[in-house]
Design a protein around this motif. Structure first.
Motif, PDB file in Angstrom:
ATOM      1  N   VAL A   1      -8.514  47.193 -55.095  1.00  0.00           N
ATOM      2  CA  VAL A   1      -8.545  47.329 -53.634  1.00  0.00           C
ATOM      3  C   VAL A   1      -8.638  45.955 -52.985  1.00  0.00           C
ATOM      4  CG1 VAL A   1      -9.922  48.178 -51.699  1.00  0.00           C
ATOM      5  CG2 VAL A   1      -9.482  49.663 -53.658  1.00  0.00           C
ATOM      6  N   ARG A   2      -9.475  45.080 -53.580  1.00  0.00           N
ATOM      7  CA  ARG A   2      -9.621  43.737 -53.024  1.00  0.00           C
ATOM      8  C   ARG A   2      -8.303  42.970 -53.102  1.00  0.00           C
ATOM      9  NH1 ARG A   2     -10.337  38.580 -53.883  1.00  0.00           N
ATOM     10  NH2 ARG A   2     -11.940  37.409 -52.773  1.00  0.00           N
ATOM     11  N   GLU A   3      -7.590  43.065 -54.193  1.00  0.00           N
ATOM     12  CA  GLU A   3      -6.299  42.386 -54.330  1.00  0.00           C
ATOM     13  C   GLU A   3      -5.313  42.890 -53.264  1.00  0.00           C
ATOM     14  OE1 GLU A   3      -4.552  42.400 -58.239  1.00  0.00           O
ATOM     15  OE2 GLU A   3      -6.531  42.090 -59.149  1.00  0.00           O
TER      16      GLU A   3
ATOM     17  N   LEU B   1      -3.869  40.954 -45.901  1.00  0.00           N
ATOM     18  CA  LEU B   1      -4.344  39.918 -44.981  1.00  0.00           C
ATOM     19  C   LEU B   1      -3.355  38.750 -44.927  1.00  0.00           C
ATOM     20  CD1 LEU B   1      -6.529  38.877 -43.081  1.00  0.00           C
ATOM     21  CD2 LEU B   1      -7.719  37.954 -45.080  1.00  0.00           C
ATOM     22  N   ARG B   2      -2.807  38.361 -46.077  1.00  0.00           N
ATOM     23  CA  ARG B   2      -1.820  37.285 -46.128  1.00  0.00           C
ATOM     24  C   ARG B   2      -0.579  37.661 -45.312  1.00  0.00           C
ATOM     25  NH1 ARG B   2       0.069  37.232 -51.219  1.00  0.00           N
ATOM     26  NH2 ARG B   2      -2.050  36.992 -51.949  1.00  0.00           N
ATOM     27  N   ARG B   3      -0.120  38.886 -45.483  1.00  0.00           N
ATOM     28  CA  ARG B   3       1.052  39.353 -44.715  1.00  0.00           C
ATOM     29  C   ARG B   3       0.753  39.360 -43.220  1.00  0.00           C
ATOM     30  NH1 ARG B   3       3.734  44.638 -46.037  1.00  0.00           N
ATOM     31  NH2 ARG B   3       5.050  43.818 -44.419  1.00  0.00           N
TER      32      ARG B   3
ATOM     33  N   ASP C   1      -1.440  37.454 -41.618  1.00  0.00           N
ATOM     34  CA  ASP C   1      -1.488  36.062 -41.176  1.00  0.00           C
ATOM     35  C   ASP C   1      -0.081  35.491 -41.005  1.00  0.00           C
ATOM     36  OD1 ASP C   1      -4.240  36.068 -41.098  1.00  0.00           O
ATOM     37  OD2 ASP C   1      -4.482  35.096 -43.066  1.00  0.00           O
ATOM     38  N   GLU C   2       0.830  35.810 -41.927  1.00  0.00           N
ATOM     39  CA  GLU C   2       2.204  35.335 -41.824  1.00  0.00           C
ATOM     40  C   GLU C   2       2.892  35.917 -40.588  1.00  0.00           C
ATOM     41  OE1 GLU C   2       3.866  36.523 -45.558  1.00  0.00           O
ATOM     42  OE2 GLU C   2       2.892  34.897 -46.658  1.00  0.00           O
ATOM     43  N   THR C   3       2.661  37.184 -40.300  1.00  0.00           N
ATOM     44  CA  THR C   3       3.249  37.823 -39.127  1.00  0.00           C
ATOM     45  C   THR C   3       2.710  37.197 -37.844  1.00  0.00           C
ATOM     46  OG1 THR C   3       3.505  39.891 -40.340  1.00  0.00           O
ATOM     47  CG2 THR C   3       3.611  40.020 -37.939  1.00  0.00           C
ATOM     48  N   ILE C   4       1.416  36.955 -37.798  1.00  0.00           N
ATOM     49  CA  ILE C   4       0.808  36.312 -36.625  1.00  0.00           C
ATOM     50  C   ILE C   4       1.413  34.923 -36.421  1.00  0.00           C
ATOM     51  CG2 ILE C   4      -1.322  35.270 -35.759  1.00  0.00           C
ATOM     52  CD1 ILE C   4      -2.816  37.688 -36.977  1.00  0.00           C
TER      53      ILE C   4
END
Length: 113
Positions: free
Chosen positions: A14-16, A22-24, A26-29
């Motif tokens: 779940v953490r992975e 979260l990475r996706r 951040d990239e979208t933002i």
């Protein structure tokens, strides 16, 4: 996941997934911020909008005289034109007796019928 998978292993999975999500995000933002900044730069560098009307000029004998009022996007103006504000175009048609182009009908846009 099945009940036989240890709880610690499930939590790590779940953490992975959350780290990946979260990475996706951040990239979208970051991409949306880049697009917004580019749009702001483009809006600041755009030339001002052209006037909504123009006056076509005739050159009989080399002296320019007013011919007709046109909308700014009319293709029937010829080569010699003068930009007009709304007030100038309205005055030209109503007070100065300059004709309105029969193709683009600036008198309709100005409310003069």
């Amino acid at each position: 996941m099945s009940e036989k998978t240890p709880r610690l292993e499930r939590l790590r999975s779940v953490r992975e997934w959350l780290v990946w999500q979260l990475r996706r995000t951040d990239e979208t933002i970051a991409e949306l911020e880049r697009l917004e900044a580019a749009a702001d730069r483009a809006a600041r560098t755009q030339p001002p909008a052209p006037p909504g009307w123009k006056l076509a000029m005739q050159r009989p004998g080399g002296r320019p005289t007013p011919d007709a009022v046109h909308t700014s996007d009319c293709g029937m103006t010829g080569t010699h034109t003068k930009p007009l504000t709304r007030e100038q175009a309205l005055r030209a048609i109503t007070e100065e007796g300059i004709t309105a182009c029969p193709y683009c009908r600036p008198d309709t846009d100005l409310g003069v019928l």
